[in-house]
Design a protein around this motif. Structure first.
Motif, PDB file in Angstrom:
ATOM      1  N   ARG A 109       0.939  -1.225  -0.084  1.00  0.00           N
ATOM      2  CA  ARG A 109       0.046   0.019   0.113  1.00  0.00           C
ATOM      3  C   ARG A 109       0.733   1.456   0.111  1.00  0.00           C
ATOM      4  N   GLY A 149       0.467   7.278  -1.779  1.00  0.00           N
ATOM      5  CA  GLY A 149      -0.178   7.943  -2.900  1.00  0.00           C
ATOM      6  C   GLY A 149      -0.430   7.038  -4.148  1.00  0.00           C
ATOM      7  N   LYS A 150      -1.006   7.627  -5.027  1.00  0.00           N
ATOM      8  CA  LYS A 150      -1.200   6.685  -6.313  1.00  0.00           C
ATOM      9  C   LYS A 150       0.082   6.153  -7.223  1.00  0.00           C
ATOM     10  N   ASP A 194      -3.635   2.563  -5.465  1.00  0.00           N
ATOM     11  CA  ASP A 194      -2.754   3.039  -4.317  1.00  0.00           C
ATOM     12  C   ASP A 194      -2.171   1.620  -3.850  1.00  0.00           C
ATOM     13  N   SER A 195      -2.282   0.709  -4.441  1.00  0.00           N
ATOM     14  CA  SER A 195      -1.846  -0.635  -3.994  1.00  0.00           C
ATOM     15  C   SER A 195      -1.478  -1.658  -5.138  1.00  0.00           C
TER      16      SER A 195
END
Length: 248
Positions: A72, A75-76, A83-84
């Motif tokens: 995770r 941020g993106k 985001d993961s």
């Protein structure tokens, strides 16, 4: 057509991540399967792999093999809505505190510690999954650290393990022709306990335990006398803190 397939793949991965978000931060110790999210090839959060000094002896990994894991980010991931990443092959470099992600044959991508909120990775030795969280999620004595805590047990007290690697410099004496000619990597671990967001170094001893858990001193004294936990072992410390958390 290729652009459509790529977009479909990213959308599918996004919905998978949304549905499985809890699998990253839970501590069920479930084994993780390689599924996996496609590792983005864009620059940014995940950068290119840098090779290390070949003259160093030893290893900067507790496990140098790539194991399935979930990550995770804060941020993106650049170029995506994710985001993961779930079920990707990865390993943890303790010297640089980076996550190395195997994106393909001879293609290793790197995520720096400040960009990763938490990750879970298969632990071959324990035959379970180990859960790590960024040290910046804690305060106190964690403020001076970089990297990740492994979370062993949670509750009123959270037991944390901070693994790291250091370089032992050569101590070779030319005149006497003694000592080591090469630098060497050495793995270390330090225990911490957190009550709330504040983490403190925990040097396991009877005195330290009774001081740290003074609100349950009588119960902890009895536990130490009857159970005689191994205060140098992961299992013994985990059981000790879990017992404290079970007390009302």
């Amino acid at each position: 057509m290729q652009r459509f397939l790529l977009l479909a793949s990213l959308v599918s991965a996004w919905f998978t991540a949304l549905g499985q978000t809890q699998s990253i931060n839970q501590t069920t110790k479930d084994w993780i399967s390689l599924s996996g999210d496609p590792v983005p090839m864009t620059s940014g959060v995940i950068s290119s792999f840098n090779h290390y000094n070949k003259q160093l002896l030893g290893t900067s990994y507790e496990d140098s093999t790539f194991q399935a894991g979930n990550i995770r980010f804060y941020g993106k991931v650049p170029g995506t809505r994710l985001d993961s990443l779930l079920g990707v092959p990865m390993r943890h470099d303790l010297l640089t505190q980076q996550l190395e992600i195997l994106a393909g044959p001879n293609n290793i991508r790197v995520a720096q510690a400040p960009q990763v909120r938490q990750f879970t990775i298969n632990n071959r030795k324990l035959q379970a999954a180990s859960y790590y969280v960024n040290v910046r999620e804690f305060r106190g004595e964690a403020d001076v650290l970089l990297g990740f805590f492994e979370v062993l047990t949670t509750g009123r007290a959270t037991l944390l393990r901070y693994p790291s690697a250091i370089i032992r410099k050569s101590d070779y004496n030319v005149a006497l022709s003694v000592g080591n000619k090469d630098d060497a990597l050495e793995l270390k671990q330090v225990w911490y306990v957190a009550k709330g967001p504040k983490a403190v170094v925990f040097s396991p001893s009877k005195r330290a335990i009774l001081s740290l858990f003074a609100d349950k001193e009588a119960d902890m004294t009895t536990y130490l006398k009857t159970q005689k936990p191994d205060l140098k072992s992961r299992a013994g410390l985990t059981a000790l803190v879990a017992y404290y958390n079970s007390l009302e």
